[in-house]
Design an enzyme around this catalytic site. Structure first.
Site, PDB file in Angstrom:
ATOM      1  N   GLU A   5     -44.376  -9.724  53.835  1.00 37.09           N
ATOM      2  CA  GLU A   5     -44.158 -10.765  52.820  1.00 37.09           C
ATOM      3  C   GLU A   5     -42.982 -11.653  53.231  1.00 37.09           C
ATOM      4  O   GLU A   5     -42.040 -11.160  53.857  1.00 37.09           O
ATOM      5  CB  GLU A   5     -43.836 -10.113  51.462  1.00 37.09           C
ATOM      6  N   HIS A  31     -45.951 -11.359  44.842  1.00 39.82           N
ATOM      7  CA  HIS A  31     -45.225 -10.143  44.437  1.00 39.82           C
ATOM      8  C   HIS A  31     -44.445 -10.363  43.135  1.00 39.82           C
ATOM      9  O   HIS A  31     -43.249 -10.124  43.067  1.00 39.82           O
ATOM     10  CB  HIS A  31     -44.280  -9.686  45.559  1.00 39.82           C
TER      11      HIS A  31
END
Ligand SMILES: NC(=O)c1ccc[n+]([C@@H]2O[C@H](COP(=O)([O-])OP(=O)(O)OC[C@H]3O[C@@H](n4cnc5c(N)ncnc54)[C@H](O)[C@@H]3O)[C@@H](O)[C@H]2O)c1
Length: 630
Positions: A490, A513
């Site tokens: 990420e 997220h």
């Protein structure tokens, strides 16, 4: 109690957290169209009066004119003020009771509301010196008694002269007129009270700045039972933690300072020297170098879920307990999961995208209700279990699978294997933890075991899904829709690009997220972490500590609690008990827990002990930290 001491205390913003006339304005101007402007003007007049810029009588007259108040407004005002007594005053009620003959309220406010409030803490009516209102025949407040010295510009000084107190006089207040008493030579010291408001013009004149009444009591070495020196516990909160955390810590009597941003290593290493409790979020790195300087640190609050930014082992070696808020965002994740399932079952991601491109695609084909559909939850922990309950309440038929034995909630059905679950359900939602064995928990084989047209969600951890396998199964139509919030890799910041082979696939929701990222979760964190730290300081309990052995302790009654943290070496508890036995001290209760690094022993002893014992206990070899709760 010392009968030669007199305490002169101001009312507005000192005894109470607010200015009573401001509150009166909120009530009396309730339905006035120009309420906001009038209240603004009122506040500015109050501040100018308090800061010494505007003569008192003028400020009082102007404020009463603005208020348009009457007798009927006083009862609701008193009700509000009762709930606004300064927290450190409430906390130290015993001080007021024990010294009631020597406590005087001297205020430029009005007796009509001051007397009922200060009586709550046992202050005598005859010791209240303040103005009184003048009402007209209809009960309107039209002015104040101009004969009263407290309505005159040098009123507090004149009042103190008239009182002619013999002995030491201490003035506690937040305004310039309180300082003037000392300036006129009528008090030994002026304490600027800053718990509710801090005025530079006043604090610069003070003999002592007192952020709460505890500080005043501490400085005067008054009975410990009254003034437990919590104000000596310095708390530093960084990174804009939720304001609730600040309030909770302040209400407990700690000396709290706040900084919006993070600090770099050098700055924090400098600032941390006298800090007892540090609160951070994810940006502050708590390294060994910082911790080496943390001479007084007893606890760290991580106002977040993760604790990778903290050198936990070093904290442990130094006897510093770390607390975080692991479950504060559970509900947020659950709500997002349910929302996404509904969207995906209706094919909405694609329909929404088409609308934005100008395409009208009205059709019921491949759109389904969630009622009666089989939802499969993998990982029945905090999130999985809460999802089970909420999903069932809107009509899902819930199945779950967990590695460990978990009791079914509601009407949920337990599956005995992952395969059994995957073969049974219409929707698969992953809520497992991030242990490394869970890498690629869901890959080609598991997708094959799922029903055709399954809806698939991962809001747990990125590495548990084989992304290429997911992509292939979306493209083949086996997976009819997916909601993915977490990814094997990420972006570290919002500035970095997001790369993934899932981009652009049909009926797929990709989110950055944010499963647990809501204002409510932040608020929960802001409440949970201070609660844990306060419990640790007050009782020694370490439940939910990230690094300490977890001990849940009974509340201390009629005993002293000795808290001993040591390197985990054999024989220390025996040594502690030898010291206590040799000094003829009775142990009321004892609790011990260890982990690989430290031992944590709590010993409750009956009241009597002498200071030598404390010294001997501190000197036991391998002691890291020792403290006593009274
Ligand atoms: N998306 C987000 O923003 C967000 C927010 C909070 C939590 N999370 C993640 O959600 C997950 C669940 O959080 P939680 O608080 O419910 O955790 P938890 O520890 O309470 O529950 C995890 C459960 O998964 C079970 N489990 C682990 N491996 C398993 C496996 N292979 N098969 C079946 N069961 C297994 C465990 O026994 C446990 O009951 C965690 O991975 C957490 O990191 C994500």
């Amino acid at each position: 109690m010392n009968s030669n001491r007199h305490y002169v205390i101001d009312f507005d913003s000192t005894f109470t957290q607010v200015e009573a006339l401001d509150v009166l304005g909120e009530i009396s101007l309730e339905n006035q169209p120009d309420k906001d402007e009038r209240l603004q003007e009122l506040k500015s007049l109050t501040d100018r009066g308090m800061g010494g810029e505007l003569a008192l009588r003028e400020s009082l007259s102007l404020r009463l004119d603005l208020l348009k108040a009457n007798k009927n407004h006083l009862a609701p005002l008193i009700d509000v003020l009762k709930g606004k007594i300064s927290t450190s005053f409430v906390r130290n009620e015993a001080f007021f009771e024990e010294n009631s003959d020597h406590i005087y309220i001297v205020s430029n406010g009005f007796k009509e509301f001051i007397v009922p409030i200060v009586k709550e803490l046992g202050i005598k009516e005859e010791n209240v010196f303040a103005n009184t209102f003048v009402f007209d025949d209809e009960g309107k407040i039209i002015g104040f008694d101009k004969e009263n010295v407290l309505s005159s510009n040098n009123g507090k000084v004149e009042q103190l002269k008239a009182l002619d107190l013999k002995g030491d006089v201490y003035v506690i207040g937040d305004g310039y007129t309180d300082y003037e008493i000392k300036a006129a030579g009528l008090a030994n010291k002026f304490y600027a009270f800053t718990e509710n408001i801090e005025r530079d013009k006043v604090t610069e004149k003070a003999d002592h700045i007192t952020p709460s009444l505890d500080e005043f009591l501490y400085v005067h070495k008054m009975n410990k039972a009254i003034s437990y020196p919590k104000n000596r516990i310095k708390v530093l909160l960084l990174e804009n933690v939720h304001p609730d955390a600040l309030q909770i810590m302040k209400n407990e009597g700690y000396n709290v300072s706040l900084q919006t941003g993070a600090m770099d290593e050098d700055e924090l290493a400098e600032q941390i020297k006298d800090v007892s409790v540090l609160g951070i979020r994810s940006k502050t790195q708590l390294t060994k170098k910082v911790l080496d300087n943390a001479n007084r640190l007893i606890a760290v609050g991580a106002f977040c879920i993760g604790t990778n930014q903290i050198d936990l082992e070093e904290c442990l070696k130094k006897g510093i307990a770390v607390f975080n808020a692991p479950y504060s965002n559970t509900r947020s994740v659950v709500e997002l999961a349910i929302g996404e399932i509904i969207l995906l079952m209706r094919n909405l991601p694609d329909k929404i995208a088409k609308m934005h491109e100008g395409n009208w695609d009205k059709s019921a084909s491949h759109s389904y209700e969630v009622r009666g559909k089989k939802l499969g939850i993998v990982g029945y922990g905090n999130i999985g279990a809460q999802l089970s309950v909420m999903a069932e309440s809107i009509g899902f038929d819930v199945y779950y699978y967990d590695l460990v034995e978990k009791l079914a909630l509601g009407n949920a059905t337990k599956c005995n294997s992952l395969k059994e679950l995957l073969q049974t359900v219409d929707i698969v939602s992953l809520h497992v933890d991030g242990r490394k064995e869970n890498k690629n928990l869901i890959g080609e084989k598991q997708f094959k075991e799922m029903k055709d047209g399954v809806i698939f969600l991962n809001l747990s951890r990125g590495h548990v899904v084989d992304i290429e396998a997911l992509k292939n199964n979306i493209n083949s139509g086996k997976v009819n829709g997916a909601g993915i919030d977490v990814f094997p890799s990420e972006p570290k910041t919002n500035k970095e690009n997001f790369e993934s082979s899932l981009k652009g696939l049909p009926n797929v929701i990709l989110t950055p997220h944010i499963g647990g990222s809501t204002e409510e979760a932040q608020e929960n964190i802001g409440n949970f972490v201070p609660g844990k730290i306060i419990e640790y300081i007050n009782t020694g309990s370490t439940t939910n500590s990230v690094n300490f052995p977890n001990l849940q302790l009974p509340i201390l009654e009629n005993a002293h609690r000795l808290i001993h943290i040591h390197h985990n070496k054999p024989g220390i508890i025996a040594h502690i008990n030898r010291v206590l036995a040799a000094n003829d001290i009775n142990i009321v209760g004892q609790h011990l827990k260890t982990n690989e690094t430290i031992g944590y022993v709590i010993t409750d002893i009956d009241k009597a002990y002498n200071i030598e014992v404390v010294k001997e206990l501190k000197e036991i070899k391998d002691t890291i930290k020792f403290r006593i709760l009274y």
